[in-house]
Design an enzyme around this catalytic site. Sequence first.
Site, PDB file in Angstrom:
ATOM      1  N   LYS A   1      -7.070   4.564  30.856  1.00 16.06           N
ATOM      2  CA  LYS A   1      -6.837   5.208  32.279  1.00 16.06           C
ATOM      3  C   LYS A   1      -8.204   4.354  33.378  1.00 16.06           C
ATOM      4  O   LYS A   1      -9.353   5.222  32.666  1.00 16.06           O
ATOM      5  CB  LYS A   1      -6.211   5.579  32.835  1.00 16.06           C
ATOM      6  CG  LYS A   1      -4.585   5.354  32.187  1.00 16.06           C
ATOM      7  CD  LYS A   1      -3.305   6.437  32.831  1.00 16.06           C
ATOM      8  CE  LYS A   1      -3.679   6.264  34.505  1.00 16.06           C
ATOM      9  NZ  LYS A   1      -3.184   5.056  34.707  1.00 16.06           N
ATOM     10  N   GLY A   2      -7.586   4.135  34.363  1.00 12.53           N
ATOM     11  CA  GLY A   2      -8.979   4.134  35.267  1.00 12.53           C
ATOM     12  C   GLY A   2      -9.377   3.059  35.474  1.00 12.53           C
ATOM     13  O   GLY A   2     -10.716   2.206  36.695  1.00 12.53           O
TER      14      GLY A   2
ATOM     15  N   THR B   1      -1.182   4.520  40.662  1.00 10.34           N
ATOM     16  CA  THR B   1      -1.875   3.643  40.804  1.00 10.34           C
ATOM     17  C   THR B   1      -2.233   2.364  40.054  1.00 10.34           C
ATOM     18  O   THR B   1      -2.000   2.525  39.054  1.00 10.34           O
ATOM     19  CB  THR B   1      -3.332   4.194  41.156  1.00 10.34           C
ATOM     20  OG1 THR B   1      -3.394   5.103  42.050  1.00 10.34           O
ATOM     21  CG2 THR B   1      -4.337   2.936  41.565  1.00 10.34           C
TER      22      THR B   1
ATOM     23  N   GLY C   1      -8.231   0.726  37.572  1.00 12.60           N
ATOM     24  CA  GLY C   1      -8.009   0.528  39.334  1.00 12.60           C
ATOM     25  C   GLY C   1      -8.839   1.738  39.654  1.00 12.60           C
ATOM     26  O   GLY C   1      -8.971   1.945  41.559  1.00 12.60           O
TER      27      GLY C   1
ATOM     28  N   ASP D   1       3.081   6.249  36.151  1.00 11.73           N
ATOM     29  CA  ASP D   1       1.971   5.339  36.219  1.00 11.73           C
ATOM     30  C   ASP D   1       1.321   4.221  35.224  1.00 11.73           C
ATOM     31  O   ASP D   1       2.413   4.239  34.141  1.00 11.73           O
ATOM     32  CB  ASP D   1       0.806   6.481  36.496  1.00 11.73           C
ATOM     33  CG  ASP D   1      -0.524   6.184  37.476  1.00 11.73           C
ATOM     34  OD1 ASP D   1      -0.458   4.760  37.389  1.00 11.73           O
ATOM     35  OD2 ASP D   1      -1.039   6.898  37.331  1.00 11.73           O
ATOM     36  N   GLY D   2       0.858   3.404  35.103  1.00  6.22           N
ATOM     37  CA  GLY D   2       0.205   2.337  34.535  1.00  6.22           C
ATOM     38  C   GLY D   2      -0.648   2.950  33.313  1.00  6.22           C
ATOM     39  O   GLY D   2      -1.178   3.932  33.744  1.00  6.22           O
TER      40      GLY D   2
ATOM     41  N   GLU E   1      -5.903  10.377  39.042  1.00  5.70           N
ATOM     42  CA  GLU E   1      -4.227  10.358  38.298  1.00  5.70           C
ATOM     43  C   GLU E   1      -4.378  11.718  37.293  1.00  5.70           C
ATOM     44  O   GLU E   1      -3.729  11.486  36.416  1.00  5.70           O
ATOM     45  CB  GLU E   1      -4.631   9.138  37.212  1.00  5.70           C
ATOM     46  CG  GLU E   1      -4.718   7.228  38.354  1.00  5.70           C
ATOM     47  CD  GLU E   1      -4.223   5.884  38.079  1.00  5.70           C
ATOM     48  OE1 GLU E   1      -4.368   5.232  38.444  1.00  5.70           O
ATOM     49  OE2 GLU E   1      -5.388   5.902  36.594  1.00  5.70           O
TER      50      GLU E   1
END
Length: 238
Positions: A99-100, A31, A102, A86-87, A108
């Site tokens: 991460k997170g 995402t 978004g 994933d990014g 994820e």
Amino acid sequence: MSSDDVAGYKRAAAARALEYIQPGMKVGLGTGSTADLFLELLAARIRNGLDITGTPTSERTAERARALHVPLADLNELERLDIVVDGADEADPELILIKGGGGALLREKIVAASADRMVVIADESKFTDRLGRFPLPVEVVHFGHVTTRTRIVNAAARLGYPRLTPVLRRASDGGIYRTDNGNCIYDCSFSEIRNAAALAAALSQITGVVEHGLFCGLASVLVLAGPGGVRVVERQRP
Ligand code: 5RP
């Protein structure tokens, strides 16, 4: 560095990650803006005959994948995935991630934990020796979230972060932001995370915390793109 430059680096990292995709693979779909670029490139390969099955890490990615006619299956049907791409908001040389940004950190992380390999794609600006400049997202249950925030602050103080001020994430309409799972997010500015494993373990133990955005021991490949081109950092999973 212009936003066009950054978009170009993200696309270059996404394009390199395509090299890890083989026919027949079960692929976790990340995402965010970088993961979106990967999805577009993957969809183009699928139109040219590549046969894969994807599973999305968010409702947003599911919607985009359906629009691009990427074949999807529920994670429960696929069970084990070959790979997830994933990014990340930050990544360090040990391939520990934040991460997170978004809001998709829980799904994820479930998808990453279900994959044999996690390939992270990012522009060079995400690479750092010291994690923590990007506020760490912590997903909490809405019920009693203010009390959970207090437990987060107290746990952080015990670990030597005495001035943590978690900020409740807001939606664009000003209401409380809700994740795909109906939870809230507190963004926690640590400035510098000194021991990611200890912080991850402490956050995981807090009643009311569902998940946090520290990904320790999950990423196996980091594809970074910047003015000097694309480079790959690899790590063996234990
Ligand atoms: C979403 C994420 C994203 O991977 C992260 O925020 C990076 O996003 P972008 O590729 O747009 O910079 O963790 O929850």
